[in-house]
Motif scaffolding. Sequence first.
Motif, mmCIF file in Angstrom:
data_model
loop_
_atom_site.group_PDB
_atom_site.id
_atom_site.type_symbol
_atom_site.label_atom_id
_atom_site.label_comp_id
_atom_site.label_asym_id
_atom_site.label_seq_id
_atom_site.Cartn_x
_atom_site.Cartn_y
_atom_site.Cartn_z
ATOM 1 N N ALA A 381 0.832 -1.217 0.000
ATOM 2 C CA ALA A 381 0.000 0.000 0.000
ATOM 3 C C ALA A 381 0.858 1.255 0.000
ATOM 4 C CB ALA A 381 -0.894 -0.001 1.216
ATOM 5 N N PRO A 382 0.340 2.318 -0.585
ATOM 6 C CA PRO A 382 1.028 3.607 -0.515
ATOM 7 C C PRO A 382 0.847 4.236 0.871
ATOM 8 C CG PRO A 382 -1.002 3.840 -1.719
ATOM 9 C CD PRO A 382 -0.857 2.384 -1.408
ATOM 10 N N PRO A 383 1.658 5.217 1.206
ATOM 11 C CA PRO A 383 1.638 5.744 2.581
ATOM 12 C C PRO A 383 0.286 6.283 3.029
ATOM 13 C CG PRO A 383 3.054 7.051 1.166
ATOM 14 C CD PRO A 383 2.728 5.835 0.428
ATOM 15 N N GLU A 384 -0.449 6.940 2.095
ATOM 16 C CA GLU A 384 -1.713 7.526 2.548
ATOM 17 C C GLU A 384 -2.688 6.440 2.974
ATOM 18 O OE1 GLU A 384 -0.516 7.815 -0.481
ATOM 19 O OE2 GLU A 384 -1.995 7.508 -2.050
#
Lengths: 518, 857
Positions: A381-384
Amino acid sequence: MERGPGPDGARRALGCLLEAVLASRGEANAVFDILAVLQSEDSEEIREAVRACGRLFAALLERGELFVGRLPSEDSVLAGSQGATRKYKVWMRHRYHSCCNRLRELLAHSSFEVKELALSTLMRFVQLEGVHPLEKPKWDGCYLFPHQLFKAVVEGLLSLEDDCSLLLSQFREYLEHDDIRYHTMQAATDIVVRVANRYLEVPFTFWNNAFTLLSAVSLPRQECNTSSFYVKHASEHPGWVGRGPHGAEHRKAFQLMWLGFLKHELPLGLYKKVLVIMHDSILPHLAQPSLMIDFLTRAYDMGGAISLLALNGLFILIHQHNLEYPDFYRKLYGLLDPSIFHVKYRARFFHLADLFLSSSHLPAYLVAAFAKRLSRLALTAPPEALLMVLPFICNLLRRHPACRVLVHHPLGHELDSDPFDPEEGNPAESRALESSLWELQALQQHYHPEVSQAASVINQALSVSEISIAPLLELTAFEIFERNLKKKCQESVPLQFIPAQGLLGLQDDLCAQHFTLS
Amino acid sequence: MGKARLAAFRRKGSGAPAGAQSGRARPNPNPFEVKVNRQKFPVLGRKARHAVGQPGVSRARAVQKRTQTLLKEYKERDKSNVFTDKRFGEYSSSMSPEEKMMKRFALEQQRQHEKKSIYNLNEDEELTHYGQSLADIEKHNDIVDSDSDAEERGTLSAELTAAHFGGGGGLLHKKTLQQQGEDEEKPRSRKELIEELIAKSKQEKRERQAQREGALELTEKLDQDWKEIQTLLAHKTPKPENRDQKEKPKPDAYDMMVRELGFEMKAQPSNRMKTEEELAKEEQERLQKLEAARLRRMRGEDMHGDSRKPKHLSADDLNDDFVLDKDDRRLLSYTDGKMSVEEEQSREASDGESEEDHHEDPSDENLEESSDPDGHSDLDSDTETEEDCGRPDTEPRLAPQKRLANNGHKAREAARNELPYTFAAPESYEELKSLLSGKTMEEQLLVVERIKTCNHPSLAAGNKAKLEKLFGFLLEYVGDLATSDTPDLGVIDKLVVQLYNLCQMFPDSASNSIKFVLRDAMHEMEGSVEARGRVAFPGLDVLIYLKIAGMLFPTSDFWHPVTTPALVCMSQLLTKCPVLSLHDVVKGLFVCCMFLDYVSLSRRFIPELVNFLLGILYIATPNKHGQGYTLVHPFRASGKNSELLLVSDEEDTATWQRTGLSLRWASGLKAQTKTEANHTRLSCLAVCVALVKHCVLLYSSLPAFHDIMRPLRALLTEHLANRTHPPELQELCQSTLSTLTNMGKQSQRCRPLVCEKSKPVPLRLFTPRLVKVLEFGRKQGSSKEEQERKRLIHKHKREFKGAVREIRRDNQFLARMQLSETLERDAERKRKVKQLFNSLATQEGEWKALKRKKFKK
């Protein structure tokens, strides 16, 4: 016919003709001239002609100079030996008819201004016809509405070729009126059925137009007694009883319209659009919301983003209408795949997932499976998304103390490999409870400091109170970026102490190894 | 209010002595002067502070105080000039007069001593008597000695003066003498007196002469003794006075020279020069310190404002244009998180190598920088340097290091001919651009360097701001160069060094500029992402900005104001930008390389990067099974771009050779031939596999290593199974896969997670809470702030009342004084009038008496 140059001349000429026709029946033949201009190529002239027609027939309708009743054919009347007045009226009614047909054709004109004007003129005719019906009432006080004309209008709006969304947004303001809304629903239902039967491959534009029209039909939410009518006197009609916006008839029409629409094979894009507005503007107004179950189940089984969206509607049915849905959690578990962190509807999905998993009566194995699977997915997953899903997982563990073995298992034996089976579709057999959340431990090494901190929460005993994930749901990377930029550094900015050598950096840097400047 | 404050001040100012007085005051024996404040109920433990008062004493004290202060002010109310006594300790009441005198004397001595000269060590303290130098007096005596008549010299005794001139003082004196004389023998005429006087003075004179002769004899004797000793003290310089007297008449040029040299400021003694080893050791220590600071920041230990943290020094240290040499860098590149002594030793062992490197380096540089192919550059440069020396005013501020550097860059000198030597710092980007555009790389670099040198912040006040702006402009210029059709990467490559130097000078403004360009880039992306959910890869400029950010600022920090946003930016590039063409692949791989460079020291985990590499591997896989991995946004399993990197031409596969990818691909370079494109594809794949290998090594210690690498392993196996790649690539895949397997075996077994033990929460106890009663008669219930507030209000009220009372008393006092003044004035007037009347009456009486006499006559 004398015509001056340009639209001004045309207007003046049309004005003269109009006055002549209205002044004496003897000049009635001038109507042909007006109607001829309607066929013009120039959109400016057409508009003038439409205006003139509107004024002409509105005046005639008000005066009652059109034939009332079942219209005999023109030739028979003219040949017959009825009175001149009757002949005039029948003739004029035929002119009115052809004018309406032409206007209906103009709804597909290339110029939007013409379309708009044609629509408003037609709607004016609808209004006037409602007040001065062209049919003979069957009994006194019978409710009469120009069904024919109105249906033609709606049909014109639901074009097969052109995208009518602009025109439909114009039409939207008529839908404020209860009677128009009711009759639109009826007309739309008929037209959708007819078109679907007629064509094997219904063009995409039609569905799009239909959806735009259907979604524009919005029933008012609150109970309000003051109902507005487009055709003025209709409110006194006893025939209208039950068809008001909160009457059963109205809802039934609404339901019929949507069910009729949704039972067809819709394009995938439309599925999404329908599902997005489903929970908010469709389900609450249906007479029997549970009838929507077919559609929702079909959508839920489709997979991908559509399933995510169908979840919302299903939730309402389960929650408010006592729907039994077998293997709901299993399917929900199946929805979890790496793409959920990247789709547009991420916030909605996690909001619902939070709701579904908020029950404290869920078995521990189920919650553990969800937590384990989510943390496995978090590795991509991406950080956001991570900033949202990590507190989400921690909340699950907080709600279900039995699942805390996932992060705290002091008596566990060392294992050769992770016992969790990511391919298993059934959460009961995924063996999540025997595993631990090593993924979160790995994410403690994440490059973003906030993610790393969020993942480090599991190092300590979890606090009792849950973290509200509502503000994190809509978090975007740009917000994180801005937040990081604005964060103040107490001291001066630390600097790199290895001097720069060139664009690609030092020799052992990867950039210098794999890239060249030339 | 001002008056009140004045009053309060007055009270306070004189409070201390008053208190001291009252402390000393003995218990008043007079019971009538004591007022007793009777307590209604005696309370145990309470101190009665004002039980006994002495109204008389305190009133007297108040009046006294007012006469000292208020009355003085009142009397001086119309005077504009003030007489201030600046003598030392004049107003200090804590010193006794003796002490004051002593101090003053000491001060005076000091001042005199200071005034003479600091270098004169032999000078003795000059002794005085009644303000006159004793040495002078001695001289006087000598002169007097030669001249026997003392009286004419003016040393007359007081009696003599009085006798001769009959002054007021003398008269009085005489009177007393007379009185004394009268006591002994009354009848004595003036003549006798004078005779006696003369006799006395003659006797005195004789006595003095005898005394002087004795003294003279003694001095002669002393002199003779001195001569005997003098031989022993041969080194001793003659008396300064004497020498001065001798030298004064003939100030020699030589002497003046000597004097000047003597008085010149001497150089301070400095520490000894450091030896090579010490310097090296110091340097190593400095680097170790920096490295330790970096590690601490990497772990995020001082995230929460650790005050003990030593200040980061790098900015200051690098100001002295220090350039690390090769082996130091080698030392730094060893950064597995421990800095050990072995390292030092090994460094020494590897000195040979590094020296070789060292030797190679400058030659490399020369090769790089001497773009002049012909050998005349040396000659040119020589003349040029001479010119430099001949024209100091054109380039006056060149630091010595710079000069050296310039000598080193000989090739550039040729280009210098046309360039002016001083440049004003550009005020706008356009100005800079016009300065730089149309010049060759060397010239551009030279211009930038000269701007930097001419506007060094130590030269003028405004230069700092100018150079800060220059950083921003240069950054913009770099961006412009990168976005142009044929990006001038060579210039950028060199400008980076300038940017680094500027950044070291102005870290804050540089970080702001970088932040600004990054924010710009992100804003552009944000708009597109919100509208369409994806965005095309940005131009080369953004990538270069990110790269520069990574070179100017430490990338390993846990949190850093510039690099953390840059990381987020790169993450966006990898997740939001779909790969649509070969250019996008190259850009994406470049971002991946940068990303891994950023975390090379901190070894942090990047999910997006793994996803991206997976996607790149996927689009290069020929026959896909799709088992064991899932593609993540922005890649799709099917679609027109799902076979972007596939090479089907066997011939191209055979001719491919592994080379570095060119950054020009990222800026829109078009492939000339199909073969070239295919070769680039294979190169991309090679880079991708190499990066995968790097990731495997980097993340092998992560707990979830298997799960992270599982999809990559599946795809690599597929690649290997196909056997369509060139052998070199095949080998690379094979080695990567074997590393992966090895690492997987090595990686630690899965140990269940255990939370850290937290401190046990103490049980809740039900003992009552005890509240200390600090002050009686106060409300205890309210909170601390409330109590404090009440206390302050109370205090204010009391002070206010006191001030008002003081003002009232001041006014009373003043009124009293005015009244007494008026009364005095009236009395005086009355007295004078009376006197007048008296005198008139006497006059009248006399006149009448005269008249009567006449009349009688």
